[in-house]
Write an enzyme that holds these catalytic residues in place. Sequence first.
Site, PDB file in Angstrom:
ATOM      1  N   TYR A 211      60.553 -25.422  -6.498  1.00  0.00           N
ATOM      2  CA  TYR A 211      61.658 -25.968  -5.713  1.00  0.00           C
ATOM      3  C   TYR A 211      61.195 -27.015  -4.701  1.00  0.00           C
ATOM      4  CZ  TYR A 211      61.011 -23.305  -1.310  1.00  0.00           C
ATOM      5  OH  TYR A 211      60.545 -22.828  -0.127  1.00  0.00           O
TER       6      TYR A 211
ATOM      7  N   ALA B  82      44.503 -16.722  17.143  1.00  0.00           N
ATOM      8  CA  ALA B  82      44.201 -15.292  17.325  1.00  0.00           C
ATOM      9  C   ALA B  82      43.282 -14.781  16.225  1.00  0.00           C
ATOM     10  CB  ALA B  82      45.510 -14.513  17.300  1.00  0.00           C
TER      11      ALA B  82
ATOM     12  N   HIS C 281      92.596 -22.562  -1.469  1.00  0.00           N
ATOM     13  CA  HIS C 281      92.667 -23.635  -2.466  1.00  0.00           C
ATOM     14  C   HIS C 281      92.794 -24.986  -1.756  1.00  0.00           C
ATOM     15  CE1 HIS C 281      93.717 -25.707  -6.155  1.00  0.00           C
ATOM     16  NE2 HIS C 281      94.732 -26.267  -5.511  1.00  0.00           N
TER      17      HIS C 281
HETATM   18  P1  FAD Z   1      55.288 -19.602   8.942  1.00  0.00           P
HETATM   19  O1  FAD Z   1      56.578 -20.286   9.119  1.00  0.00           O
HETATM   20  O2  FAD Z   1      54.311 -20.177   8.006  1.00  0.00           O
HETATM   21  O3  FAD Z   1      54.651 -19.411  10.366  1.00  0.00           O
HETATM   22  C1  FAD Z   1      53.388 -18.877  10.570  1.00  0.00           C
HETATM   23  C2  FAD Z   1      52.875 -19.359  11.911  1.00  0.00           C
HETATM   24  O4  FAD Z   1      51.727 -18.608  12.244  1.00  0.00           O
HETATM   25  C3  FAD Z   1      52.443 -20.817  11.913  1.00  0.00           C
HETATM   26  O5  FAD Z   1      53.121 -21.503  12.941  1.00  0.00           O
HETATM   27  C4  FAD Z   1      50.939 -20.780  12.167  1.00  0.00           C
HETATM   28  O6  FAD Z   1      50.488 -21.848  12.978  1.00  0.00           O
HETATM   29  C5  FAD Z   1      50.790 -19.448  12.902  1.00  0.00           C
HETATM   30  N1  FAD Z   1      49.476 -18.835  12.749  1.00  0.00           N
HETATM   31  C6  FAD Z   1      48.846 -18.515  11.587  1.00  0.00           C
HETATM   32  N2  FAD Z   1      47.689 -17.889  11.843  1.00  0.00           N
HETATM   33  C7  FAD Z   1      47.568 -17.816  13.200  1.00  0.00           C
HETATM   34  C8  FAD Z   1      46.582 -17.281  14.075  1.00  0.00           C
HETATM   35  N3  FAD Z   1      45.504 -16.661  13.598  1.00  0.00           N
HETATM   36  N4  FAD Z   1      46.786 -17.397  15.396  1.00  0.00           N
HETATM   37  C9  FAD Z   1      47.891 -18.000  15.889  1.00  0.00           C
HETATM   38  N5  FAD Z   1      48.861 -18.524  15.102  1.00  0.00           N
HETATM   39  C10 FAD Z   1      48.699 -18.423  13.773  1.00  0.00           C
HETATM   40  N6  FAD Z   1      62.343 -21.417   3.051  1.00  0.00           N
HETATM   41  C11 FAD Z   1      63.681 -21.219   3.022  1.00  0.00           C
HETATM   42  O7  FAD Z   1      64.132 -20.086   3.201  1.00  0.00           O
HETATM   43  N7  FAD Z   1      64.541 -22.262   2.815  1.00  0.00           N
HETATM   44  C12 FAD Z   1      64.111 -23.529   2.605  1.00  0.00           C
HETATM   45  O8  FAD Z   1      64.914 -24.439   2.413  1.00  0.00           O
HETATM   46  C13 FAD Z   1      62.709 -23.768   2.634  1.00  0.00           C
HETATM   47  N8  FAD Z   1      62.217 -25.010   2.466  1.00  0.00           N
HETATM   48  C14 FAD Z   1      60.872 -25.227   2.547  1.00  0.00           C
HETATM   49  C15 FAD Z   1      60.390 -26.516   2.362  1.00  0.00           C
HETATM   50  C16 FAD Z   1      59.026 -26.764   2.447  1.00  0.00           C
HETATM   51  C17 FAD Z   1      58.534 -28.188   2.278  1.00  0.00           C
HETATM   52  C18 FAD Z   1      58.129 -25.692   2.712  1.00  0.00           C
HETATM   53  C19 FAD Z   1      56.653 -25.949   2.824  1.00  0.00           C
HETATM   54  C20 FAD Z   1      58.590 -24.406   2.887  1.00  0.00           C
HETATM   55  C21 FAD Z   1      59.967 -24.150   2.792  1.00  0.00           C
HETATM   56  N9  FAD Z   1      60.489 -22.870   2.946  1.00  0.00           N
HETATM   57  C22 FAD Z   1      61.845 -22.660   2.871  1.00  0.00           C
HETATM   58  C23 FAD Z   1      59.606 -21.700   3.149  1.00  0.00           C
HETATM   59  C24 FAD Z   1      59.595 -21.289   4.621  1.00  0.00           C
HETATM   60  O9  FAD Z   1      59.160 -22.380   5.405  1.00  0.00           O
HETATM   61  C25 FAD Z   1      58.697 -20.082   4.822  1.00  0.00           C
HETATM   62  O10 FAD Z   1      59.102 -19.052   3.953  1.00  0.00           O
HETATM   63  C26 FAD Z   1      58.753 -19.572   6.254  1.00  0.00           C
HETATM   64  O11 FAD Z   1      58.371 -20.561   7.160  1.00  0.00           O
HETATM   65  C27 FAD Z   1      57.845 -18.336   6.409  1.00  0.00           C
HETATM   66  O12 FAD Z   1      57.898 -17.885   7.708  1.00  0.00           O
HETATM   67  P2  FAD Z   1      56.685 -17.059   8.341  1.00  0.00           P
HETATM   68  O13 FAD Z   1      57.155 -16.662   9.704  1.00  0.00           O
HETATM   69  O14 FAD Z   1      56.244 -16.006   7.429  1.00  0.00           O
HETATM   70  O15 FAD Z   1      55.458 -18.075   8.441  1.00  0.00           O
END
Ligand code: FAD
Length: 465
Positions: free
Chosen positions: A186, A119, A444
């Site tokens: 982390y 998008a 406990h």
């Molecule tokens: P995202 O999950 O990043 O999703 C964004 C989505 O938007 C993606 O699928 C992308 O493809 C889509 N997108 C972007 N731009 C466009 C566009 N222009 N058009 C269409 N689609 C688009 N958090 C925790 O709370 N606990 C954990 O244990 C944890 N472990 C993690 C381990 C790793 C290795 C990593 C990398 C992250 C971890 N996180 C954890 C962080 C967590 O994954 C993120 O905080 C979370 O996914 C954020 O959610 P979000 O919806 O903001 O974005």
Amino acid sequence: MRDIKCQLLVIGAGPGGYVCAIRAGQLGIDTVIVEAKKPGGTCLNVGCIPSKALIHAADEHARLADYAAGRSALGIRAEKPAIELARTVEWKDGIVRRLTNGVSGLLKKAGVKHVDGWASFRDGKTVRVETQTGMQTIEADNIVIATGSTSVELPGIGFGGNVISSTEALGLTTVPKRLAVVGAGYIGLEMGTAFAKLGAEVTVLEAMDCILPLYDEELTKPVRKRLEKLGVTVLTGVKAERYSESAKTLSYSNGDGKSDTVSADKVLVTVGRKPATESWGLEELDLSMDGRHIAIDEHCRTSMRGVYAIGDVTGEPMLAHRAMAQGEMVAEIVAGKRRAWDRQCIPSVCFTDPEIVSAGLSPEEAAEAGIDARSAIFPFQANGRTMTLGREDGFVRIVARADNHLVIGIQAVGAQISELSSYFAHAIEMGARLEDIAQTIHAHPTLSEAVQESALRTLGHALHI
Ligand code: FAD
């Protein structure tokens, strides 16, 4: 291709976006969600879930290796374990598939239309989506930006070849002999610990003079001790500079400007994540930014009417449960409900070994905020349950206001304590006082008794220490 008009358009189907769309659909809002990759976003596909699967497999491997080497006092003998990482990855991918298919099913059940593609904004009400079959224009009364975040690249050590991000690390089908992890946040330490338990020789390089800079030293000390026990070399105060693919060496400099190298078959760079604000037409909008992330108010409204932003694209803390909470709230606001975003208490869990859990304020943060607070720790060494689990390292710490005993923070470090995180957040959210926790009957033997004891200790009369 026909244009679509809807009440709510969500861009990005990560935990923020998909939860927002599901709740909006449940509330009868005509909702469209656009996702360029797979539903579930970073969290389900390459983040929280796959990393925790790998950590679990590594823990199992390490447990068996301890039994085989006679390092356990439990009287269990086992054969030396072998790891078939390709099969572990298949198992992990199966979990991811089940969960992401589940998200698609939930979106469908809520009546949300899913558009597959990238998008880009044309203006504050119109988005164009590049799909497999052509351009689709979507006009919406309200738009939620939930585009997430991407891994930060280090100058001189760009991704490619043997330099990998957490995404590639989660797909490795063999355990690297020597792994260098750049960045002791982390993500780096969770994955570095897992690979060390799978048999890799791990070196962690961190530019700051401490590991896990978001937590205080009292909390991180047991993690550092355990890393040493696992044979992980931790270098702090050093700057990773260049990787030579041919020599398989990573060069770094320390504070005195002296250089050295470490051998590494793979270099995992985990120096942070940045809000995904590129290539979707941010320049077409008039959004106020706060540094690199989109600025929002307590309703997740941006500076443009009808445009909301949630999750990692709105900055720290970049956590899945924060994104979900914001997503659910925005859907309800669009449906006309009165909701606001309360950032007071977002629990955080670091799935290292031992795990770290934090909710609310630490003693230092309370002091910085000018709050007269008192706190006490209760060590897990004095907790019966930790003894029966064979892991006694760590403690629980409670922080409360000195005047009225209101609990303003709870932190802990210990094995298998991540499940206590919601207890901590709940206590703070409900406005618990030390006496509430101290007088609640805790089962406990459980780890949670240490929370009760730390409340008692803060009140000056712990029973088991
Ligand atoms: P995202 O999950 O990043 O999703 C964004 C989505 O938007 C993606 O699928 C992308 O493809 C889509 N997108 C972007 N731009 C466009 C566009 N222009 N058009 C269409 N689609 C688009 N958090 C925790 O709370 N606990 C954990 O244990 C944890 N472990 C993690 C381990 C790793 C290795 C990593 C990398 C992250 C971890 N996180 C954890 C962080 C967590 O994954 C993120 O905080 C979370 O996914 C954020 O959610 P979000 O919806 O903001 O974005």
